[in-house]
Design an enzyme around this catalytic site. Structure first.
Site, PDB file in Angstrom:
ATOM      1  N   TYR A 126       0.834  -1.217   0.000  1.00  0.00           N
ATOM      2  CA  TYR A 126       0.000   0.000   0.000  1.00  0.00           C
ATOM      3  C   TYR A 126       0.868   1.267   0.000  1.00  0.00           C
ATOM      4  CZ  TYR A 126      -3.779  -3.153   1.550  1.00  0.00           C
ATOM      5  OH  TYR A 126      -4.683  -4.173   1.668  1.00  0.00           O
ATOM      6  N   HIS A 164       0.309 -11.793   1.996  1.00  0.00           N
ATOM      7  CA  HIS A 164      -0.734 -11.002   1.339  1.00  0.00           C
ATOM      8  C   HIS A 164      -1.559 -11.795   0.312  1.00  0.00           C
ATOM      9  CE1 HIS A 164      -1.719  -6.561   0.310  1.00  0.00           C
ATOM     10  NE2 HIS A 164      -2.758  -7.324   0.072  1.00  0.00           N
TER      11      HIS A 164
HETATM   12  N1  LIG Z   1      -5.824  -8.542   1.621  1.00  0.00           N
HETATM   13  C1  LIG Z   1      -6.133  -8.024   0.442  1.00  0.00           C
HETATM   14  O1  LIG Z   1      -5.741  -8.533  -0.629  1.00  0.00           O
HETATM   15  C2  LIG Z   1      -6.987  -6.805   0.399  1.00  0.00           C
HETATM   16  C3  LIG Z   1      -7.616  -6.435  -0.797  1.00  0.00           C
HETATM   17  C4  LIG Z   1      -8.440  -5.309  -0.789  1.00  0.00           C
HETATM   18  C5  LIG Z   1      -8.587  -4.568   0.388  1.00  0.00           C
HETATM   19  N2  LIG Z   1      -7.938  -4.937   1.544  1.00  0.00           N
HETATM   20  C6  LIG Z   1      -8.068  -4.160   2.806  1.00  0.00           C
HETATM   21  O2  LIG Z   1      -9.448  -3.972   3.102  1.00  0.00           O
HETATM   22  C7  LIG Z   1      -9.734  -2.589   3.196  1.00  0.00           C
HETATM   23  C8  LIG Z   1     -11.157  -2.306   2.751  1.00  0.00           C
HETATM   24  O3  LIG Z   1     -11.397  -2.786   1.438  1.00  0.00           O
HETATM   25  P1  LIG Z   1     -11.632  -1.811   0.188  1.00  0.00           P
HETATM   26  O4  LIG Z   1     -10.872  -0.565   0.428  1.00  0.00           O
HETATM   27  O5  LIG Z   1     -11.346  -2.617  -1.024  1.00  0.00           O
HETATM   28  O6  LIG Z   1     -13.200  -1.600   0.149  1.00  0.00           O
HETATM   29  P2  LIG Z   1     -14.375  -1.119   1.147  1.00  0.00           P
HETATM   30  O7  LIG Z   1     -13.861  -0.773   2.498  1.00  0.00           O
HETATM   31  O8  LIG Z   1     -15.471  -2.118   1.031  1.00  0.00           O
HETATM   32  O9  LIG Z   1     -14.913   0.162   0.394  1.00  0.00           O
HETATM   33  C9  LIG Z   1     -14.238   1.389   0.362  1.00  0.00           C
HETATM   34  C10 LIG Z   1     -15.110   2.341  -0.442  1.00  0.00           C
HETATM   35  O10 LIG Z   1     -16.393   2.420   0.168  1.00  0.00           O
HETATM   36  C11 LIG Z   1     -16.719   3.752   0.488  1.00  0.00           C
HETATM   37  N3  LIG Z   1     -17.329   3.744   1.848  1.00  0.00           N
HETATM   38  C12 LIG Z   1     -16.726   3.461   3.020  1.00  0.00           C
HETATM   39  N4  LIG Z   1     -17.606   3.552   4.043  1.00  0.00           N
HETATM   40  C13 LIG Z   1     -18.796   3.893   3.479  1.00  0.00           C
HETATM   41  C14 LIG Z   1     -20.078   4.148   4.017  1.00  0.00           C
HETATM   42  N5  LIG Z   1     -20.331   4.094   5.325  1.00  0.00           N
HETATM   43  N6  LIG Z   1     -21.076   4.475   3.148  1.00  0.00           N
HETATM   44  C15 LIG Z   1     -20.849   4.546   1.816  1.00  0.00           C
HETATM   45  N7  LIG Z   1     -19.640   4.332   1.254  1.00  0.00           N
HETATM   46  C16 LIG Z   1     -18.621   4.012   2.084  1.00  0.00           C
HETATM   47  C17 LIG Z   1     -15.429   4.523   0.447  1.00  0.00           C
HETATM   48  O11 LIG Z   1     -15.655   5.809  -0.106  1.00  0.00           O
HETATM   49  P3  LIG Z   1     -15.224   7.159   0.711  1.00  0.00           P
HETATM   50  O12 LIG Z   1     -13.734   7.126   0.830  1.00  0.00           O
HETATM   51  O13 LIG Z   1     -15.756   8.246  -0.187  1.00  0.00           O
HETATM   52  O14 LIG Z   1     -15.929   7.078   2.038  1.00  0.00           O
HETATM   53  C18 LIG Z   1     -14.556   3.719  -0.519  1.00  0.00           C
HETATM   54  O15 LIG Z   1     -14.735   4.179  -1.842  1.00  0.00           O
HETATM   55  C19 LIG Z   1      -8.646  -1.953   2.317  1.00  0.00           C
HETATM   56  O16 LIG Z   1      -8.528  -0.574   2.549  1.00  0.00           O
HETATM   57  C20 LIG Z   1      -7.461  -2.771   2.723  1.00  0.00           C
HETATM   58  O17 LIG Z   1      -6.952  -2.344   3.977  1.00  0.00           O
HETATM   59  C21 LIG Z   1      -7.163  -6.059   1.559  1.00  0.00           C
END
Ligand SMILES: NC(=O)c1ccc[n+]([C@@H]2O[C@H](COP(=O)([O-])OP(=O)(O)OC[C@H]3O[C@@H](n4cnc5c(N)ncnc54)[C@H](OP(=O)(O)O)[C@@H]3O)[C@@H](O)[C@H]2O)c1
Length: 282
Positions: A57, A115
């Protein structure tokens, strides 16, 4: 595995193979620079006690800055980072973990994950290196991410120390019952990434309708559904107001029929993540 007691500010904990993990954490993928440091600081001030980062990241330094700026004691926050697949050869794993700790300015992380699976390095060797860095005191717990059921079973059989979780994509549109069952069999928990389906749940009619009955948003219902299954969730937001929304889920409960209704929305085809190098999912 099981849910621990409530504390103030309200937080639920998931216990898995000796780890006690705050059920809601802050995801930090794509958060960079000052925005990242500011959000981490704010999140901890608001009651978040679990922060998720990764080598790839490119924000471990800023996550560390935010943690220190929050003024919260180190031991009160659960910090996860993940080793990228190009560092799975044993010496690379140890060196890159040292680099992560230098960037985070922490003596150790709470949880260190592989990862993604890497078929080009024998899994047993990588797990041996993971256990070695744990023994050196560089992490308190170890686990995996994006592992299929078959890979979870293989990793558990090959690893001399318990693995505490598999961090995988999980939200109401994706059925992860097989991975959840495999984790439960081994005393591990699932950590749900993309838990609000990358923001898509915001406009979901079913979640919104259930939310109206509880005075909660669709996102809050979605996150409550996850933690009510003993799963941890790490939603990411770049908006301060949503930090509060995403953690304000411990003062209501979904009824069994509401849980089932949401579970029925999921299918094996609901995956949003396609990095092009994913393993073959079961
Ligand atoms: N291990 C892996 O391979 C892997 C892969 C992907 C992700 N991850 C981890 O998981 C975390 C979360 O996953 P993600 O970032 O893919 O997706 P997520 O948390 O499901 O979604 C993030 C998106 O949702 C929006 N959001 C967040 N809270 C909200 C709410 N209450 N209402 C409406 N929209 C909302 C955010 O927009 P705004 O910013 O405009 O609020 C952002 O665009 C990552 O940041 C990372 O740390 C790990």
């Amino acid at each position: 595995m099981g849910i621990g007691s409530f504390e103030y500010p309200p937080m639920q904990f998931v216990e898995a193979n000796g780890a006690r993990i705050p059920a809601i954490g802050l995801g930090t993928w794509e958060l960079r620079g000052r925005t990242c440091a500011r959000l981490v600081e704010q999140a901890v001030r608001l009651g978040y006690r679990h922060i998720d980062t990764a080598q790839v990241y490119d924000n471990e330094r800023e996550v560390g800055d935010g943690l220190r700026a929050s003024g919260v004691r180190r031991d009160d926050v659960f910090v996860t980072t993940k080793v990228w697949t190009t560092h799975f050869a044993p010496h690379d794993l140890e060196r890159s973990t040292r680099e992560s700790l230098v960037k985070l300015r922490l003596p150790e992380v709470d949880l260190l994950l592989l990862h993604w699976p890497n078929p080009h390095v024998p899994l047993a060797e990588t797990l041996g290196a993971l256990v070695h860095v744990k023994k050196l005191g560089m992490c308190r717990h170890i686990g995996v991410s994006n592992f299929t059921v078959a890979l979870i079973d293989e990793a558990v059989a090959a690893c001399p120390e318990p693995l505490v979780c598999d961090q995988v994509e999980y939200h109401p549109y994706l059925d992860q019952s097989k991975v959840r069952q495999a984790c439960a069999r081994h005393g591990m928990t699932v950590v749900a990434y993309s838990p609000v389906a990358k923001g898509r749940i915001k406009n979901d009619q079913t979640l919104a309708r259930i939310g109206r009955a509880h005075g909660k948003s669709a996102a809050q219902v979605c996150l409550r559904w996850l933690v009510q299954q003993d799963v941890c969730a790490i939603p990411r937001t770049s908006r301060i107001e949503r930090l509060s929304e995403n953690i304000d889920i411990f003062d209501f409960a979904l009824a069994a029929e509401e849980m089932e209704q949401i579970s029925r929305m999921g299918s094996a085809k609901g995956r949003l993540t396609d990095f092009g190098f994913a393993p073959k999912w079961d």
